[in-house]
Design an enzyme around this catalytic site. Sequence first.
Site, short mmCIF file in Angstrom:
data_model
loop_
_atom_site.label_atom_id
_atom_site.label_comp_id
_atom_site.label_asym_id
_atom_site.label_seq_id
_atom_site.Cartn_x
_atom_site.Cartn_y
_atom_site.Cartn_z
N GLU A 266 19.18 -53.76 21.14
CA GLU A 266 19.98 -54.27 20.33
C GLU A 266 19.56 -55.46 19.69
O GLU A 266 20.38 -56.63 19.48
CB GLU A 266 21.60 -54.47 20.83
CG GLU A 266 21.60 -55.47 22.24
CD GLU A 266 21.28 -54.89 23.55
OE1 GLU A 266 20.68 -54.16 23.63
OE2 GLU A 266 21.82 -55.66 24.41
N HIS A 290 25.87 -47.19 19.64
CA HIS A 290 25.71 -48.20 20.80
C HIS A 290 24.99 -49.64 20.58
O HIS A 290 25.72 -50.71 20.83
CB HIS A 290 25.04 -47.39 22.00
CG HIS A 290 24.99 -48.25 23.20
ND1 HIS A 290 25.77 -48.22 24.24
CD2 HIS A 290 23.89 -49.16 23.59
CE1 HIS A 290 25.41 -48.94 25.31
NE2 HIS A 290 24.56 -49.53 24.72
N GLU A 291 23.93 -49.39 20.05
CA GLU A 291 23.18 -50.83 19.73
C GLU A 291 23.85 -51.52 18.63
O GLU A 291 23.82 -52.82 18.77
CB GLU A 291 21.80 -50.39 19.29
CG GLU A 291 20.83 -49.53 20.26
CD GLU A 291 21.01 -49.97 21.62
OE1 GLU A 291 21.52 -51.18 21.86
OE2 GLU A 291 20.78 -49.01 22.53
N HIS A 294 26.78 -53.52 20.19
CA HIS A 294 26.18 -54.71 20.75
C HIS A 294 26.19 -56.02 19.88
O HIS A 294 26.20 -57.18 20.35
CB HIS A 294 24.64 -54.60 21.34
CG HIS A 294 24.58 -54.25 22.79
ND1 HIS A 294 25.34 -54.66 23.93
CD2 HIS A 294 24.05 -53.03 23.03
CE1 HIS A 294 24.95 -53.79 24.85
NE2 HIS A 294 24.06 -52.82 24.46
N GLU A 313 27.44 -54.01 28.75
CA GLU A 313 27.27 -52.75 28.72
C GLU A 313 28.55 -51.78 28.64
O GLU A 313 28.64 -50.87 27.95
CB GLU A 313 26.28 -52.20 29.43
CG GLU A 313 24.71 -52.60 29.24
CD GLU A 313 24.13 -52.42 28.02
OE1 GLU A 313 24.71 -51.42 27.26
OE2 GLU A 313 23.08 -53.08 27.53
N ASP A 368 16.31 -56.01 36.18
CA ASP A 368 15.86 -54.73 35.38
C ASP A 368 15.90 -53.53 36.51
O ASP A 368 16.47 -52.25 36.13
CB ASP A 368 14.61 -54.63 35.12
CG ASP A 368 14.06 -53.39 34.16
OD1 ASP A 368 14.63 -53.09 33.34
OD2 ASP A 368 13.20 -52.58 34.51
N TYR A 376 27.71 -49.34 32.62
CA TYR A 376 27.99 -48.88 31.51
C TYR A 376 29.23 -47.95 31.68
O TYR A 376 30.12 -47.97 30.95
CB TYR A 376 26.68 -47.73 31.06
CG TYR A 376 25.37 -48.38 30.56
CD1 TYR A 376 24.53 -48.88 31.53
CD2 TYR A 376 25.21 -48.42 29.24
CE1 TYR A 376 23.33 -49.64 31.13
CE2 TYR A 376 24.08 -49.15 28.82
CZ TYR A 376 22.96 -49.66 29.94
OH TYR A 376 21.91 -50.21 29.28
N1 BES Z 1 20.49 -53.30 26.27
C1 BES Z 1 20.04 -52.07 26.52
C2 BES Z 1 18.84 -51.84 27.05
C3 BES Z 1 18.57 -52.66 28.36
C4 BES Z 1 19.38 -52.57 29.39
C5 BES Z 1 17.23 -53.09 28.24
C6 BES Z 1 18.92 -53.32 30.55
C7 BES Z 1 16.97 -53.81 29.48
C8 BES Z 1 17.73 -54.18 30.44
C9 BES Z 1 20.77 -51.02 25.50
O1 BES Z 1 21.68 -51.43 24.62
C10 BES Z 1 20.87 -49.82 25.88
O2 BES Z 1 21.79 -49.66 26.90
N2 BES Z 1 20.27 -48.67 25.85
C11 BES Z 1 20.45 -47.24 26.22
C12 BES Z 1 21.02 -46.51 25.11
C13 BES Z 1 22.55 -46.37 25.18
C14 BES Z 1 23.08 -45.29 24.27
C15 BES Z 1 23.27 -46.05 26.45
C16 BES Z 1 19.24 -46.58 26.63
O3 BES Z 1 17.94 -47.27 26.20
O4 BES Z 1 19.24 -45.72 27.16
ZN ZN Z 2 23.55 -51.25 25.69
#
Ligand code: BES
Ligand code: ZN
Length: 591
Positions: A266, A290-291, A294, A313, A368, A376
Amino acid sequence: MSHMLSRKMSDIHSFARPEEVVVRHLRLDLDVDFERKRLTGSATLDFETSAGARELVLDTHGLDVERVTYADGSAATFAIGDSQPHLGSPLTIGLHPDTKSVTVHYASAPDAAAVQWLSPEQTAGGKHPFLFTQSQAILARTWVPIQDSPGVRITYDATIRVPKELMAVMSAENATELSADGVYHFRMPQAVPAYLLALAVGDLEFRSLGRNSGVWAEKPMIEASAYELADTQKMIDAAEAIYGPYRWGQYDVLVLPPSFPFGGMENPRLTFATPTILAGDRSLVNLVAHELAHSWSGNLVTNATWNDFWLNEGFTVYFERRIMEAISGRDYSEMLALLGRQDLEATVAELPPRDTHLFLDLTGRDPDEAATKLPYEKGYFLLRLIEESVSRAKWDAFLREYFDRHAFQSMTTDAFLEELTAAFPELERRIDVHLWVHGPGIPDNAPIVHSDAFTKVEEQVRAFDSGTPAAQLAAQKWSTHEWIHFLRHLPRDLSREQLAELDAAFQFTASGNSEILHEWLLQAIEHHYDPAYDALERFLLRQGRRKFLKPLYQKLAESSEGFERARRIYAKARPMYHAVSYRTIDQILKW
Ligand code: BES
Ligand code: ZN
């Protein structure tokens, strides 16, 4: 100044001490050197100090710091501390009583974890190199010396120099045309945490999608990307109708080369996205919802520390599904919610109970590693439970004010809970929010999701199981989500013949839909269905999204034959994966 500059929220993942000195503005000046795989130049930091503060502590990870100077150009004293696992090293800079700004002259390391340098062969165009960054959670410090905590916000501007034929874009205001001299200037007037700093450089093209939305992609991908994301403007309008104005001006999506390790990220004004959402039928665009969501939950009101990650999330998944409900209907968003419930159950079954609390304890760990589906989906179900308990109208009014009141601020789990209780005093007794936030697993009062569409899918699974030929199943008009549900619910004891029959009827092995192919390949590995092995290898070689790689490599690693095969594929694939992905797979395959 004697007041506290920043509430002490002790972020265990940052060396910074923002309660003493807090950075307010960043000025980046970087050369993008594709040959040496380095970003070289300087970061000027403007800050405020509390009385008596004599040191500015920044986060760095693998940066080569050449020198640090004061505003008048004179040398500042500085020291780089020992490197700690995950966190990198503190950079401590000596300050005079009146110092308001310092400049760090530095270069990023060729293996900086945030940065991926792609060769021309790793791009769609095949002619030019490409670069992109991924700063969340604590990787900004591998390319910028900064107070890398989500509780600290900065405005920024940047000058970025790139090879003349390439375009540079950032999580900021972007030009849409190539500059003549390869120099790009950016301005980000809204204060953001460091994890939202982002840069991409490549042979990019822009296409407008509406009033304040657009899409960026490499030229060969721009047409397909613009088609897939055509509903973006509608999503922005729907989101604004629910939680108030979009406060970032423009909303663009950059469709990256296939090694992008996430589905989406995002980055403000410019979401980064995987090309694996290009299904050709717009069926995976909830990722954009989703993004986009955010832009309220996360970017506007930000988790204070990574232990509070669910505030980013969980809220965002809830908002994502509200946006999808608004543009595609309740039946559609309920399918998403039910797939989410399945993800949540699978995640809870895998994780140690401690890691199934919404509020996490990530002491000593890389945030991470904790980026599981739990915050989520458990977060989603808590917010939906609140909605159902207090009424949608009241809950929406609360959230709208919450985003307003705390815009451009960070939020702790405790502070959120206090506000929630103040607004809805009876809630705690009725639904036991405390148990949801500080207890394990899925509480019994989780809302029940019901989908008629999925019930029909389950009927077809049973029909197949009791002998109806695959070709005669009533599956003609199924959406991507129904297919995912079907594949997840196939009987456990499928024979190879049954898999072959399904494959012949529905062409799963040849599917161009990444989500469907992913579910199918899991089944293929499980049941040793070797006609799909080539497709599996090609999928692992052509994209680097961790959400797909991890389960597939994990499943392969369950048998010794599969483990060896996985390692053979990985030897070829690893050089094209981003650090975020290969670090995870290295562990699975004992690399
Ligand atoms: N912000 C996250 C990606 C992220 C989370 C990067 C933790 C680094 C550490 C992003 O918004 C996200 O949740 N992406 C998901 C997609 C979503 C539809 C659930 C993904 O990348 O799968
Ligand atoms: Zn996210």
